[in-house]
Design a protein around this motif. Structure first.
Motif, PDB file in Angstrom:
ATOM      1  N   ALA A 197       0.838  -1.208   0.000  1.00  0.00           N
ATOM      2  CA  ALA A 197       0.000   0.000   0.000  1.00  0.00           C
ATOM      3  C   ALA A 197       0.867   1.250   0.000  1.00  0.00           C
ATOM      4  O   ALA A 197       0.587   2.208  -0.734  1.00  0.00           O
ATOM      5  CB  ALA A 197      -0.934  -0.015   1.206  1.00  0.00           C
ATOM      6  N   GLN A 215       2.360   1.807  -3.445  1.00  0.00           N
ATOM      7  CA  GLN A 215       1.371   2.240  -4.430  1.00  0.00           C
ATOM      8  C   GLN A 215       0.709   3.569  -4.070  1.00  0.00           C
ATOM      9  O   GLN A 215      -0.043   4.119  -4.865  1.00  0.00           O
ATOM     10  CB  GLN A 215       0.288   1.162  -4.589  1.00  0.00           C
ATOM     11  N   TYR A 226      -1.433   3.976  -1.465  1.00  0.00           N
ATOM     12  CA  TYR A 226      -2.792   3.694  -1.005  1.00  0.00           C
ATOM     13  C   TYR A 226      -2.869   3.671   0.509  1.00  0.00           C
ATOM     14  O   TYR A 226      -1.863   3.471   1.193  1.00  0.00           O
ATOM     15  CB  TYR A 226      -3.271   2.324  -1.516  1.00  0.00           C
ATOM     16  N   ALA A 227      -4.077   3.816   1.024  1.00  0.00           N
ATOM     17  CA  ALA A 227      -4.371   3.587   2.438  1.00  0.00           C
ATOM     18  C   ALA A 227      -4.866   2.147   2.566  1.00  0.00           C
ATOM     19  O   ALA A 227      -5.230   1.519   1.572  1.00  0.00           O
ATOM     20  CB  ALA A 227      -5.442   4.556   2.927  1.00  0.00           C
TER      21      ALA A 227
END
Length: 95
Positions: free
Chosen positions: A63, A66, A68-69
């Protein structure tokens, strides 16, 4: 032996193949970077006496790589991963 890690590729190759679990896998650069992030975080947290489950660590590192969360009910483990934004299911940011 035939197939798998024990496949005979010549003299001495069987033991070399068994020592290299990534042999034959095709990884893209984001997976390699995520693995490096996971290793770095694991080492830093271990130095503080914190042990994280490998699966949570790899998910968190992926994550982070990338951007992301992670939304999870398991905020206890994921909140210990520096740089990871963790979302509780009720949409509150934990870290």
């Amino acid at each position: 032996m035939d197939g798998g890690f024990g496949k005979d590729f010549g003299k001495g190759s069987e033991s070399a193949a068994m020592e290299s679990p990534l042999l034959g896998l095709i990884l893209d650069s984001s997976e390699i970077i995520a693995a490096e992030i996971a290793g770095q975080i694991s080492g830093e947290q271990a130095a503080k006496g914190i042990t994280l489950p490998a699966d949570d660590l790899l998910i968190g590192a992926s994550a982070i790589e990338q951007g992301y969360a992670v939304a999870t009910l398991n905020t206890r483990h994921f909140a210990k991963i520096p740089g990871l934004q963790v979302l509780a299911p009720w949409n509150q940011t934990v870290s």
